[in-house]
Design a protein around this motif. Sequence first.
Motif, PDB file in Angstrom:
ATOM      1  N   ALA A 151    -103.661  34.674  10.654  1.00  0.00           N
ATOM      2  CA  ALA A 151    -102.327  34.221  10.266  1.00  0.00           C
ATOM      3  C   ALA A 151    -102.367  33.526   8.920  1.00  0.00           C
ATOM      4  N   GLY A 152    -101.405  33.844   8.062  1.00  0.00           N
ATOM      5  CA  GLY A 152    -101.300  33.190   6.766  1.00  0.00           C
ATOM      6  C   GLY A 152    -102.190  33.767   5.692  1.00  0.00           C
ATOM      7  N   THR A 153    -102.874  34.903   5.986  1.00  0.00           N
ATOM      8  CA  THR A 153    -103.753  35.520   4.999  1.00  0.00           C
ATOM      9  C   THR A 153    -103.203  36.890   4.589  1.00  0.00           C
ATOM     10  N   THR A 176    -107.769  37.960  19.444  1.00  0.00           N
ATOM     11  CA  THR A 176    -106.630  38.236  20.309  1.00  0.00           C
ATOM     12  C   THR A 176    -105.446  37.310  20.035  1.00  0.00           C
ATOM     13  N   GLY A 177    -105.728  36.054  19.717  1.00  0.00           N
ATOM     14  CA  GLY A 177    -104.650  35.115  19.450  1.00  0.00           C
ATOM     15  C   GLY A 177    -103.955  35.374  18.129  1.00  0.00           C
ATOM     16  N   HIS A 178    -104.732  35.565  17.067  1.00  0.00           N
ATOM     17  CA  HIS A 178    -104.123  35.818  15.762  1.00  0.00           C
ATOM     18  C   HIS A 178    -103.412  37.169  15.733  1.00  0.00           C
ATOM     19  N   LEU A 179    -103.880  38.117  16.550  1.00  0.00           N
ATOM     20  CA  LEU A 179    -103.177  39.393  16.622  1.00  0.00           C
ATOM     21  C   LEU A 179    -101.794  39.190  17.227  1.00  0.00           C
ATOM     22  N   LEU A 180    -101.691  38.374  18.261  1.00  0.00           N
ATOM     23  CA  LEU A 180    -100.392  38.083  18.854  1.00  0.00           C
ATOM     24  C   LEU A 180     -99.486  37.386  17.845  1.00  0.00           C
ATOM     25  N   LEU A 202    -112.063  35.591  21.228  1.00  0.00           N
ATOM     26  CA  LEU A 202    -111.203  35.639  22.407  1.00  0.00           C
ATOM     27  C   LEU A 202    -110.374  34.366  22.510  1.00  0.00           C
ATOM     28  N   LYS A 203    -109.068  34.529  22.396  1.00  0.00           N
ATOM     29  CA  LYS A 203    -108.123  33.427  22.539  1.00  0.00           C
ATOM     30  C   LYS A 203    -107.064  33.808  23.565  1.00  0.00           C
ATOM     31  N   ASP A 204    -106.473  32.798  24.184  1.00  0.00           N
ATOM     32  CA  ASP A 204    -105.223  32.983  24.900  1.00  0.00           C
ATOM     33  C   ASP A 204    -104.150  32.260  24.093  1.00  0.00           C
ATOM     34  N   ALA A 205    -102.903  32.644  24.272  1.00  0.00           N
ATOM     35  CA  ALA A 205    -101.839  32.094  23.442  1.00  0.00           C
ATOM     36  C   ALA A 205    -100.518  32.099  24.186  1.00  0.00           C
ATOM     37  N   ARG A 226     -98.816  22.592  17.500  1.00  0.00           N
ATOM     38  CA  ARG A 226     -98.002  22.753  18.711  1.00  0.00           C
ATOM     39  C   ARG A 226     -98.778  23.357  19.883  1.00  0.00           C
ATOM     40  N   GLY A 227    -100.057  23.535  19.708  1.00  0.00           N
ATOM     41  CA  GLY A 227    -100.884  24.028  20.808  1.00  0.00           C
ATOM     42  C   GLY A 227    -100.571  25.449  21.233  1.00  0.00           C
ATOM     43  N   ALA A 228    -100.340  26.329  20.258  1.00  0.00           N
ATOM     44  CA  ALA A 228    -100.030  27.722  20.587  1.00  0.00           C
ATOM     45  C   ALA A 228    -101.204  28.410  21.276  1.00  0.00           C
TER      46      ALA A 228
END
Length: 287
Positions: A151-153, A176-180, A202-205, A226-228
């Motif tokens: 995100a942001g790149t 996975t999180g930045h893809l979402l 591997l992230k959850d979001a 905000r703890g996304a």
Amino acid sequence: MPAYSGIAVGNAPVSYGAFEITVGVDPNVPDPVTLLDSVAQAGYVGIDLGPIGYLGTGDELAARLSDRGLALTGGYIELPLADRQQLDPALAELDVLLGVLAVASLSGPAAKPTLAAAASDAGWRAFADGLARAVERCRERGLEPTFHHHAGTYVQTPQEIERLLECSDVGLCLDTGHLLVGGGEPLAAVRAWAERINHVHLKDARRATIEQIAAEAAPVQEIWRRGAFCALGEGDIEIPAVLDALGQIGYAGWLVVEQDILPDSAEPGRPAIDQRRNREYLRTLGL
């Protein structure tokens, strides 16, 4: 339950609030030795480097990792790939990272130089040329890089990831999180980009939080504020299905658990608790 032969599970300093925007800035960033102890005690076998120097360098870093049975999973670096004038000095920073990864890499999958591209309006041709230089630099040092959409790149949406894959031969770090955040779906991404994925974050979001940030056109820092990104199994990403898909494509390499947070002086012990829970969650899924 699927078998995940060849997948090694690591963790990352960002899961404890230690990353580029906090280290050296936020007094609540955890002590690196305490962090490494927490990672090892939770049962991870690898750790991402985080900002260069945070976990140590040279013999000190190697000893800290060896004493805890940890290997390096990789090291993230954002480069001005589309800016020819700025790229030359930035490649010197990449050389430092490569030196650290080469010295401190132990057993397990090889550490991945994890490249990202600073936002730019210079165009894809310039980006591709700069990326090719950075990739060659990594390979000359015997390290195979991976590219992190973020995100942001310059590369954050599925369409931009497709362009990246078309204009280069670099492997993809699927986050996975930045893809979402970028509007993609992790499960579909595993299937679509199976042949290029050589590293996984591997992230959850929480989708609602991400959508609210996007609706407000808020700064990227709000993702962390905000703890996304939440504990595995508590968000909207189908973690079991994503892991099953990785098993089906025969993915082998590092799977780095990331739960990007900002340090919280009110609950300094919470990150260690969350990362133990994340590791236990993955065990219930066969990892």
